[in-house]
Write a protein that holds these residues in place. Sequence first.
Motif, mmCIF file in Angstrom:
data_model
loop_
_atom_site.group_PDB
_atom_site.id
_atom_site.type_symbol
_atom_site.label_atom_id
_atom_site.label_comp_id
_atom_site.label_asym_id
_atom_site.label_seq_id
_atom_site.Cartn_x
_atom_site.Cartn_y
_atom_site.Cartn_z
ATOM 1 N N ALA A 1 0.833 -1.211 0.000
ATOM 2 C CA ALA A 1 0.000 0.000 0.000
ATOM 3 C C ALA A 1 0.862 1.253 0.000
ATOM 4 N N VAL A 2 0.449 2.226 -0.814
ATOM 5 C CA VAL A 2 1.154 3.500 -0.856
ATOM 6 C C VAL A 2 0.259 4.641 -0.380
ATOM 7 N N ASN A 3 -1.058 4.440 -0.430
ATOM 8 C CA ASN A 3 -1.987 5.470 0.005
ATOM 9 C C ASN A 3 -2.042 5.509 1.531
ATOM 10 N N GLU A 4 -1.997 6.715 2.072
ATOM 11 C CA GLU A 4 -1.972 6.886 3.528
ATOM 12 C C GLU A 4 -3.216 6.302 4.200
ATOM 13 N N ARG A 5 -4.389 6.489 3.597
ATOM 14 C CA ARG A 5 -5.648 5.978 4.167
ATOM 15 C C ARG A 5 -5.636 4.457 4.218
ATOM 16 N N VAL A 6 -5.133 3.848 3.178
ATOM 17 C CA VAL A 6 -5.051 2.381 3.121
ATOM 18 C C VAL A 6 -4.103 1.889 4.207
ATOM 19 N N CYS A 7 -2.964 2.534 4.313
ATOM 20 C CA CYS A 7 -1.979 2.146 5.338
ATOM 21 C C CYS A 7 -2.566 2.291 6.740
ATOM 22 N N LEU A 8 -3.308 3.354 6.948
ATOM 23 C CA LEU A 8 -3.919 3.590 8.254
ATOM 24 C C LEU A 8 -4.939 2.497 8.592
ATOM 25 N N PHE A 9 -5.790 2.167 7.627
ATOM 26 C CA PHE A 9 -6.784 1.119 7.843
ATOM 27 C C PHE A 9 -6.106 -0.211 8.167
ATOM 28 N N VAL A 10 -5.140 -0.596 7.343
ATOM 29 C CA VAL A 10 -4.437 -1.866 7.557
ATOM 30 C C VAL A 10 -3.680 -1.828 8.880
ATOM 31 N N GLY A 11 -3.127 -0.672 9.212
ATOM 32 C CA GLY A 11 -2.401 -0.519 10.469
ATOM 33 C C GLY A 11 -3.278 -0.733 11.701
ATOM 34 N N HIS A 12 -4.570 -0.433 11.597
ATOM 35 C CA HIS A 12 -5.500 -0.692 12.699
ATOM 36 C C HIS A 12 -6.001 -2.132 12.691
ATOM 37 N N LYS A 13 -6.197 -2.667 11.513
ATOM 38 C CA LYS A 13 -6.796 -4.005 11.376
ATOM 39 C C LYS A 13 -5.805 -5.116 11.708
ATOM 40 N N LEU A 14 -4.572 -4.963 11.296
ATOM 41 C CA LEU A 14 -3.576 -6.020 11.452
ATOM 42 C C LEU A 14 -3.319 -6.410 12.908
ATOM 43 N N PRO A 15 -3.085 -5.480 13.823
ATOM 44 C CA PRO A 15 -2.867 -5.878 15.221
ATOM 45 C C PRO A 15 -4.090 -6.574 15.828
ATOM 46 N N TYR A 16 -5.275 -6.139 15.420
ATOM 47 C CA TYR A 16 -6.508 -6.756 15.898
ATOM 48 C C TYR A 16 -6.557 -8.230 15.473
ATOM 49 N N LEU A 17 -6.278 -8.502 14.206
ATOM 50 C CA LEU A 17 -6.302 -9.888 13.732
ATOM 51 C C LEU A 17 -5.199 -10.720 14.382
ATOM 52 N N ARG A 18 -4.048 -10.109 14.597
ATOM 53 C CA ARG A 18 -2.961 -10.845 15.261
ATOM 54 C C ARG A 18 -3.341 -11.237 16.687
ATOM 55 N N ARG A 19 -4.005 -10.332 17.411
ATOM 56 C CA ARG A 19 -4.450 -10.660 18.774
ATOM 57 C C ARG A 19 -5.504 -11.759 18.763
ATOM 58 N N ARG A 20 -6.417 -11.699 17.780
ATOM 59 C CA ARG A 20 -7.424 -12.763 17.663
ATOM 60 C C ARG A 20 -6.756 -14.105 17.385
ATOM 61 N N LEU A 21 -5.749 -14.080 16.529
ATOM 62 C CA LEU A 21 -5.030 -15.314 16.203
ATOM 63 C C LEU A 21 -4.316 -15.861 17.435
ATOM 64 N N GLN A 22 -3.680 -14.996 18.208
ATOM 65 C CA GLN A 22 -3.018 -15.440 19.441
ATOM 66 C C GLN A 22 -4.025 -16.057 20.401
ATOM 67 N N ALA A 23 -5.190 -15.453 20.519
ATOM 68 C CA ALA A 23 -6.211 -15.973 21.428
ATOM 69 C C ALA A 23 -6.697 -17.351 20.972
ATOM 70 N N LEU A 24 -6.797 -17.574 19.659
ATOM 71 C CA LEU A 24 -7.217 -18.883 19.143
ATOM 72 C C LEU A 24 -6.123 -19.927 19.306
ATOM 73 N N ASP A 25 -4.875 -19.484 19.208
ATOM 74 C CA ASP A 25 -3.738 -20.413 19.309
ATOM 75 C C ASP A 25 -3.548 -20.953 20.722
ATOM 76 N N ARG A 26 -4.014 -20.207 21.715
ATOM 77 C CA ARG A 26 -3.830 -20.653 23.097
ATOM 78 C C ARG A 26 -4.684 -21.880 23.386
ATOM 79 N N PRO A 27 -4.126 -22.865 24.067
ATOM 80 C CA PRO A 27 -4.910 -24.078 24.363
ATOM 81 C C PRO A 27 -6.014 -23.823 25.357
#
Length: 162
Positions: A136-162
């Motif tokens: 992404a080169v557009n600032e708005r796109v980067c901002l959106f992805v920048g908010h979404k990515l940590p959220y998905l990573r935390r969800r993934l960590q929560a699912l990975d935990r036994p």
Amino acid sequence: VCCVCCVCGVQEAGRVADQAVALDKELRFMEAVELYQEAVKQLQAACADEQDPRTQEAIRFRCDEYRKRLVTIRKGLSEDEERAFKLASPAVRSLLLSAARLEEESSVFAEENNPQAACDCLARAVSALTDAQRQAVNERVCLFVGHKLPYLRRRLQALDRP
């Protein structure tokens, strides 16, 4: 007099809502949505247990307040996502669509009590968003992805935990 289950439910919903408000203030809207939803569910259960009409009315009022905030946040998130999608290049747009589809599939698998498939889909969604962030080169796109990515990573960590 309110039953103990109702009191506990309202108190727990209040604690969850306080966490949602804190996330909301930190601009972690996606996580705040999940907690507001949880608070609404807990208040609905407490209201069903409650016998006193006045207390039920107070619980419903609080529930409506949380629902209103949910609507506001969701509208803002969907507008951000829509703007990002419109501004993205075709390649990044394809990655955003793929990530959204995989995130939805992950939720379906989680509801079906299939944590491995949910994890796999969520991991692929994180990968697609990571690729989108790199491209992404557009600032708005980067901002959106920048908010979404940590959220998905935390969800993934929560699912990975036994």
